[in-house]
Enzyme design. Structure first.
Site, short mmCIF file in Angstrom:
data_model
loop_
_atom_site.label_atom_id
_atom_site.label_comp_id
_atom_site.label_asym_id
_atom_site.label_seq_id
_atom_site.Cartn_x
_atom_site.Cartn_y
_atom_site.Cartn_z
N GLY A 226 -21.22 -7.50 17.83
CA GLY A 226 -21.27 -8.87 17.34
C GLY A 226 -20.22 -9.78 17.98
N ASP A 269 -8.65 1.86 11.35
CA ASP A 269 -9.19 1.17 10.18
C ASP A 269 -8.13 0.15 9.78
OD1 ASP A 269 -9.78 0.31 7.63
OD2 ASP A 269 -10.50 2.27 6.94
N ASN A 296 -10.76 -10.30 13.76
CA ASN A 296 -12.20 -10.52 13.69
C ASN A 296 -12.91 -9.56 12.74
OD1 ASN A 296 -15.03 -11.21 14.93
ND2 ASN A 296 -14.78 -9.00 15.18
N TYR A 362 -16.50 -12.85 -0.45
CA TYR A 362 -16.40 -13.20 0.97
C TYR A 362 -15.74 -14.56 1.16
CZ TYR A 362 -18.14 -13.84 5.80
OH TYR A 362 -18.25 -14.04 7.15
N LYS A 366 -12.41 -15.63 3.19
CA LYS A 366 -12.46 -16.50 4.37
C LYS A 366 -11.69 -17.80 4.16
CE LYS A 366 -14.68 -13.66 6.94
NZ LYS A 366 -14.05 -13.11 8.16
N1 NAD Z 1 -22.24 -13.52 12.02
C1 NAD Z 1 -22.00 -14.68 11.45
O1 NAD Z 1 -22.89 -15.50 11.31
C2 NAD Z 1 -20.61 -15.00 10.97
C3 NAD Z 1 -20.41 -16.24 10.39
C4 NAD Z 1 -19.15 -16.58 9.94
C5 NAD Z 1 -18.10 -15.69 10.09
N2 NAD Z 1 -18.30 -14.47 10.65
C6 NAD Z 1 -17.15 -13.58 10.76
O2 NAD Z 1 -16.97 -13.17 12.11
C7 NAD Z 1 -16.46 -11.83 12.15
C8 NAD Z 1 -17.39 -10.95 12.97
O3 NAD Z 1 -18.70 -11.04 12.42
P1 NAD Z 1 -19.93 -10.24 13.01
O4 NAD Z 1 -21.15 -10.91 12.53
O5 NAD Z 1 -19.74 -9.99 14.45
O6 NAD Z 1 -19.78 -8.86 12.19
P2 NAD Z 1 -20.37 -7.42 12.49
O7 NAD Z 1 -20.67 -6.80 11.16
O8 NAD Z 1 -21.47 -7.49 13.48
O9 NAD Z 1 -19.10 -6.67 13.15
C9 NAD Z 1 -17.93 -6.46 12.41
C10 NAD Z 1 -17.12 -5.37 13.08
O10 NAD Z 1 -15.94 -5.14 12.27
C11 NAD Z 1 -15.73 -3.75 12.18
N3 NAD Z 1 -14.96 -3.40 10.99
C12 NAD Z 1 -15.37 -3.47 9.70
N4 NAD Z 1 -14.43 -2.95 8.90
C13 NAD Z 1 -13.39 -2.56 9.68
C14 NAD Z 1 -12.15 -1.95 9.43
N5 NAD Z 1 -11.76 -1.64 8.19
N6 NAD Z 1 -11.32 -1.71 10.46
C15 NAD Z 1 -11.71 -2.01 11.74
N7 NAD Z 1 -12.89 -2.57 12.04
C16 NAD Z 1 -13.73 -2.85 11.02
C17 NAD Z 1 -17.14 -3.16 12.14
O11 NAD Z 1 -17.15 -1.78 12.46
C18 NAD Z 1 -17.86 -4.03 13.14
O12 NAD Z 1 -17.78 -3.50 14.44
C19 NAD Z 1 -16.36 -11.36 10.70
O13 NAD Z 1 -15.04 -11.56 10.25
C20 NAD Z 1 -17.30 -12.29 9.99
O14 NAD Z 1 -16.96 -12.44 8.63
C21 NAD Z 1 -19.54 -14.09 11.10
#
Ligand code: NAD
Length: 456
Positions: A226, A269, A296, A362, A366
């Site tokens: 992501g 983690d 992230n 959430y 955030k």
């Molecule tokens: N996708 C969206 O539309 C969106 C919108 C707003 C904000 N965000 C934020 O952007 C960031 C990335 O989102 P995304 O959609 O790519 O998420 P995703 O779920 O695709 O990827 C998140 C990654 O974080 C890792 N992760 C989770 N818990 C962890 C831990 N305890 N230690 C280490 N790594 C850990 C996961 O293994 C994963 O690889 C997040 O913080 C999310 O809240 C995403």
């Protein structure tokens, strides 16, 4: 930057938007035009070697402007053809319009906006750019001057909603003593890197120059997929060695990302008790400190508030908020974990700013990150560092692919650009904030949301 590594691109996930693909096809476009259905434009995105703009730039000068010549000079140095007036454009459509409004003090002076900008605005090219330069309203004591400067934000946000064809409208609030970041912000907002940044104000203040380092090092948590994987890619493309961090269970995907960006992996983690010490040691000992830290890693456990159990609350608050707080404190405490001039970027979310049904946990986490950024901006600036947040809107990732179909489709269309962003759009904003010459952008929340209607 010389000798940048060649980083293969991530697969383009636009195929996850079947409606968008359909209405860009011949029959789909016809149907959408006849029925008034939304027609999301194809956005111009950054490609190596690409020109800054797709057409000439026009600088519109309002009363009291002092920066027009400087702005025109910067645009020329970045390769743009800058026009003195619209007539000189001939048949060409405008790649960018920069409105120099920092000197406007009177309501009557705003009339020139309509007279000068409206004819030019009609002539913007697809994925054109409008950037309005204003002062920082809080710096004005005269009520009319402050009202006028504040009013320009409403103007820019409304104009963004009227723009078509992927054109964006953003605002740069130039603080007294603004340094190199003004040029860097202007270039970012004019370029294709800001494809999904729309309707946003950015304050540019004075910032300490960042000492040059032979090798810049960035660490990205949650880098296995992501937005995190895209951040790793764009930071590597801009010359960073990227330490890709994720949980051990994501090991294979993490290794694939690290290989692709010629970076390294760290299985961690972020919620583990020893995570701050392990990360700080790793960065200090192996890399002589990180120049960029991207918080992230994030999770969702959506439930209505009354059905939210302790596990769903703790998981979200633990990964999304407590971990960035603890990791940041650990990195700041451990001498050598952060390089001089380090940049921290937190991934917030527009749902944190606006609130979202089923996301009390959430949104708390955030919005909490915004508090972290606000609290740390001044103390970090005193150490020559900066911290900002990027708040994505709807982005096509595995996280949003898992949403139920109706909210997913609403999320995609409810913005001025009428589509979800791509992970790379968020990563470009993160990488811009991480740049040495973005010093002076500090304590800000930059929304990358296509001007989503949520919390705007
Ligand atoms: N996708 C969206 O539309 C969106 C919108 C707003 C904000 N965000 C934020 O952007 C960031 C990335 O989102 P995304 O959609 O790519 O998420 P995703 O779920 O695709 O990827 C998140 C990654 O974080 C890792 N992760 C989770 N818990 C962890 C831990 N305890 N230690 C280490 N790594 C850990 C996961 O293994 C994963 O690889 C997040 O913080 C999310 O809240 C995403």
């Amino acid at each position: 930057m010389p000798n940048l590594p060649k980083v293969p691109k991530l697969p383009n996930p636009l195929g996850q938007d079947p409606y968008g693909a359909f209405v860009r096809s011949g029959p789909g476009a016809l149907l959408a035009a006849r029925t008034g259905l939304p027609r999301p434009p194809r956005l111009r995105r950054f490609e190596p070697g690409q020109e800054l703009l797709t057409g000439p730039a026009l600088v519109v000068e309002l009363a009291g402007a002092t920066r027009s010549a400087q702005v025109a000079g910067w645009l020329r140095e970045a390769g743009a053809r800058v026009l003195d007036d619209l007539a000189a454009a001939g048949e060409d459509r405008l790649g960018a319009i920069v409105v120099e409004a920092t000197g406007v003090r009177r309501v009557a002076e705003l009339a020139a906006l309509r007279e000068q900008l409206a004819p030019a605005f009609k002539r913007t090219a697809p994925s054109g750019r409008v950037v309005v330069l204003t002062g920082v309203p809080q710096e004005f004591t005269d009520p009319e001057a402050r009202a006028v400067q504040r009013g320009l934000e409403g103007f820019a946000r409304s104009l963004g909603k009227e723009a078509r064809g992927g054109t964006t409208v953003n605002l740069l609030r130039v603080a007294t003593g603004a340094g190199t970041a003004l040029r860097s912000a202007l270039e970012f907002l004019c370029s294709a890197r800001s494809a999904f940044v729309d309707g946003q104000p950015i304050v540019v203040g004075p910032g300490a120059p960042v000492p040059a380092r032979e090798r810049r090092v960035a660490v990205v948590t949650g880098a296995a997929q992501g937005i995190g994987a895209a951040c790793a890619e764009v930071l590597a493309r801009s010359g960073h060695h990227v330490v890709c961090v994720d949980v051990a269970a994501a090991g294979e995907r993490l290794a694939a990302v690290a290989n692709r960006v010629h970076g390294s992996t760290l299985h961690l983690d972020v919620t583990a008790d020893d995570a701050p010490a392990r990360l700080a040691d790793h960065l200090a000992v192996r890399f002589d400190g990180a120049d960029v830290v991207v918080h992230n890693a994030g999770v969702t456990r959506d439930r209505s508030f009354v059905n939210l159990d302790a596990a769903a609350w703790d998981a979200v608050l633990g990964v999304n908020l407590l971990a960035p707080l603890r990791l940041t404190a650990g990195l700041l405490e451990r001498g050598g974990a952060l390089a001089p001039g380090a940049r921290l970027v937190c991934l917030s979310s527009i749902n944190g700013l606006a609130g979202a049904k089923g996301q009390t946990n959430y949104a708390t986490s955030k919005a909490g990150l915004v508090g972290l950024v606000e609290a740390l901006a001044v103390p970090l600036a005193e150490r020559g560092m900066a911290v900002n947040a990027v708040a994505p809107g709807f982005v096509e990732t595995p996280m949003t692919a898992a949403m139920p179909p109706v909210p997913r489709e609403v999320g995609r269309r409810a913005s001025s650009l009428q589509q979800g962003g791509l992970p790379v759009d968020v990563a470009e904003a993160v990488a811009w904030l991480a740049q040495p010459d973005a010093a002076g952008v500090d304590g800000q929340v930059l929304r990358v949301c296509g001007q989503s209607v949520l919390g705007a």
